[in-house]
Write a protein that holds these residues in place. Structure first.
Motif, mmCIF file in Angstrom:
data_model
loop_
_atom_site.group_PDB
_atom_site.id
_atom_site.type_symbol
_atom_site.label_atom_id
_atom_site.label_comp_id
_atom_site.label_asym_id
_atom_site.label_seq_id
_atom_site.Cartn_x
_atom_site.Cartn_y
_atom_site.Cartn_z
ATOM 1 N N ASP A 213 0.830 -1.207 0.000
ATOM 2 C CA ASP A 213 0.000 0.000 0.000
ATOM 3 C C ASP A 213 0.866 1.259 0.000
ATOM 4 N N LEU A 214 1.975 1.223 0.738
ATOM 5 C CA LEU A 214 2.900 2.362 0.741
ATOM 6 C C LEU A 214 3.486 2.568 -0.655
ATOM 7 N N TRP A 215 3.859 1.484 -1.319
ATOM 8 C CA TRP A 215 4.517 1.602 -2.624
ATOM 9 C C TRP A 215 3.564 2.102 -3.703
ATOM 10 N N GLN A 216 2.326 1.659 -3.667
ATOM 11 C CA GLN A 216 1.402 2.147 -4.693
ATOM 12 C C GLN A 216 1.081 3.623 -4.468
ATOM 13 N N GLU A 217 1.079 4.053 -3.209
ATOM 14 C CA GLU A 217 0.904 5.473 -2.915
ATOM 15 C C GLU A 217 2.126 6.267 -3.387
ATOM 16 N N GLN A 218 3.306 5.693 -3.186
ATOM 17 C CA GLN A 218 4.547 6.322 -3.656
ATOM 18 C C GLN A 218 4.513 6.531 -5.165
ATOM 19 N N VAL A 219 4.043 5.531 -5.897
ATOM 20 C CA VAL A 219 3.959 5.635 -7.352
ATOM 21 C C VAL A 219 3.020 6.766 -7.752
ATOM 22 N N GLY B 253 7.018 -5.608 -8.722
ATOM 23 C CA GLY B 253 6.672 -4.384 -9.437
ATOM 24 C C GLY B 253 5.439 -4.541 -10.302
ATOM 25 N N GLY B 254 5.200 -5.757 -10.804
ATOM 26 C CA GLY B 254 3.997 -6.013 -11.588
ATOM 27 C C GLY B 254 2.745 -5.918 -10.736
ATOM 28 N N TYR B 255 2.810 -6.481 -9.530
ATOM 29 C CA TYR B 255 1.663 -6.393 -8.615
ATOM 30 C C TYR B 255 1.396 -4.935 -8.272
ATOM 31 N N VAL B 256 2.466 -4.184 -7.935
ATOM 32 C CA VAL B 256 2.279 -2.778 -7.576
ATOM 33 C C VAL B 256 1.704 -1.999 -8.754
ATOM 34 N N ALA B 257 2.198 -2.283 -9.963
ATOM 35 C CA ALA B 257 1.706 -1.584 -11.160
ATOM 36 C C ALA B 257 0.210 -1.811 -11.349
ATOM 37 N N LEU B 258 -0.212 -3.073 -11.211
ATOM 38 C CA LEU B 258 -1.620 -3.404 -11.386
ATOM 39 C C LEU B 258 -2.467 -2.783 -10.277
ATOM 40 N N TYR B 259 -1.982 -2.879 -9.046
ATOM 41 C CA TYR B 259 -2.670 -2.312 -7.885
ATOM 42 C C TYR B 259 -2.840 -0.800 -8.078
ATOM 43 N N PHE B 260 -1.754 -0.146 -8.460
ATOM 44 C CA PHE B 260 -1.799 1.299 -8.661
ATOM 45 C C PHE B 260 -2.790 1.669 -9.765
#
Length: 520
Positions: A237-243, A263-270
């Protein structure tokens, strides 16, 4: 549909096509549902396609006498899908991806070869894009390292790469130098990883009886948390907010976002949470899960059993356990063994990746950051939920998976394909968990083509779908030069059902244009 002869541009074989129209046609005369739904049970996909094409021809021409009242044109609706035909929608559902890819590989005809560009070589005058590094202070003490290359011109697509666990923006050096010649390219390190580790200890050092601080070489295990790190947990959650903040404050325009593994999970989540900031998502062997402990918002009662949840200061008992695990993981022999596992081609030079990972492990905050990541809760939404949201928002997604990945095996990518049938799925072999670093020539070629397909709104064909065979499941051997040696990988593509519809759309457009001319 017409095509121009093949042209050799540099080392890339291209073919030009007239693209599908970006208008939506609604026919007041519906095609008979019984005709479309009554294929014999053993009808092959190719025969179904021919049947539909013939039916479209006859039905379109049957509208001649009722023009112009029989139909109306509505403008392109802003989505990335090709023209949808209500009359033929739902003829063919999702075909089993695994079976389709297996059938492609078993075809008896020879596999076509496609020559793709190698990486830029400055020594031969093939100049790479200059790469620059930067630091962005997201919040006090939260300094984010990033690298960028390429154009910031208005209208030039911006592409953001997100790294996997344990690495950083350095893992995308080959994309920064190559794709930066066509696009604005960015790569960033997640907070708590790479070169975005904290510059100060997030906890106060313990004190002895004389009230002088005890010097502890390991950060994050003090008695109290520093004010700036009160709510710090290195979570997804912190990383997707950072993006989100990075795109809004640094890039300042919507991007194509590409992520490998974590990074793929974060990209999709974001993307699922911020569709207005995303033009498309590419998943490179994306991990479909992250985190071992329940999320407080999703499971408030269960999460109470794990009060630490990755927050600082980390409990002493956690330090003892994590130190044992960490010492094993940071051992150079372990790092070498992990790289050997995830790279299918052991001739790939991973010395630079190895040295950068080893350098990260020597940072005084590395152990505590690792512990926080391992203890952090799962995301507020799951990978599957993120996929569903992206589908609802009609966000274009492209899948590129190394077949020989021992961690995120092809079945995970195939499951994503089943949920998103319109997404092109490229299976690359031999390639492991990090295809962008192992076969960057191929990934760059596919990614460049996919972005150009979207930017042209379908007028530029998808990579590997540059002929008129009507197939949208193909196999091709992609050849490229590296260090003076020709290399080759096999790419199996299971494309989109919209690839077929776009061909039908082109046919309908041609017929309608002819009919319109007759009424003028």
């Amino acid at each position: 549909m017409t095509s121009t002869p093949y042209k050799l541009v540099g080392m890339e074989i291209l073919s030009g096509h007239s693209g599908p129209s970006c208008q939506q046609i609604t026919l007041t005369q519906k095609f008979p549902e019984k005709s479309l739904g009554s294929f014999p049970p053993k009808f092959s996909r190719r025969r179904k396609q021919k049947f539909v094409c013939d039916l479209v021809r006859s039905e379109v021409w049957s509208l001649q006498n009722s023009l112009p009242s029989a139909f109306h044109l509505s403008h392109y609706n802003g989505t990335r899908r090709f023209m949808s035909l209500d009359a033929i929608k739902g003829v063919e559902g999702v075909i089993d991806v695994e079976e389709s890819l297996e059938n492609v590989s078993k075809r008896k005809e020879s596999i076509p070869k496609v020559l793709v560009p190698g990486l830029p070589d400055d020594s031969k005058g093939d100049l790479s894009a200059p790469v620059s590094s930067g630091q962005w202070e997201w919040k006090p003490k939260f300094n984010i390292h990033y690298e960028r290359s390429g154009s910031r011109n208005t209208g030039s697509p911006q592409v953001l790469f997100l790294p996997g666990f344990g690495v950083g923006s350095f893992h995308y050096e080959k994309q920064l130098k190559d794709l930066g010649r066509d696009f604005g390219v960015w790569a960033m390190d997640f907070l708590g990883q790479g070169m975005s580790l904290p510059g100060e200890n997030p906890t106060l050092q313990p004190q002895n009886d004389g009230e002088s601080q005890i010097v502890n070489p390991l950060w994050g295990f003090g008695d109290e948390t520093e004010p700036w790190a009160d709510d710090l947990v290195y979570s997804i959650d912190l990383w997707q907010e950072q993006v989100r903040y990075f795109i809004e404050e640094v890039i300042k325009e919507p991007v194509y976002i590409v992520g490998n593994s974590l990074g793929g999970y974060v990209a999709l989540y974001f993307a699922s949470c911020n569709p207005h900031l995303v033009k498309g998502v590419t998943l490179l062997n994306a991990t479909p899960f992250w985190g071992f402990f329940p999320n407080p918002e999703r499971s408030p009662i269960l999460s109470q059993m794990f009060p630490s949840a990755g927050a600082f200061p980390l409990p002493p008992r956690v330090r003892k356990i994590m130190e044992v695990v960490w010492e094993k993981m940071r051992d150079p022999r372990s790092i070498r063994e992990i790289l050997k596992q995830v790279y299918a081609d052991h001739s790939t030079n991973v010395d630079k990746v190895f040295s950068r990972i080893l350098e990260i492990t020597e940072h005084p905050a590395a152990l505590a950051s690792f512990a926080s990541i391992m203890l952090a809760p799962q995301g507020k939404i799951s990978f599957g939920e993120a996929l569903s949201r992206c589908k609802t928002h009609d966000i274009p997604i492209c899948l590129m998976y190394g077949k020989e990945d021992p961690w995120v095996r092809p079945v995970w990518g195939q499951q994503v394909k089943r949920q998103l049938p319109e997404a092109p799925y490229y299976q690359i072999s031999p390639a492991g968990h990090c295809p962008h670093d192992e076969v960057p020539e191929v990934v760059n070629y596919l990614l460049r083509g996919w972005i150009k397909n979207l930017e042209s709104e379908g007028f530029v064909a998808l990579p590997l779908l540059d002929d008129e065979s009507g197939r949208y499941d193909v196999a091709k051997d992609l050849e490229y030069m590296r260090d003076g040696t020709k290399r080759s990988v096999r790419v199996l593509l299971y494309g989109s059902e919209f690839s077929m519809w776009s061909k039908l759309s082109s046919l309908v457009n041609t017929q309608l244009e002819s009919l319109t001319m007759k009424f003028r």
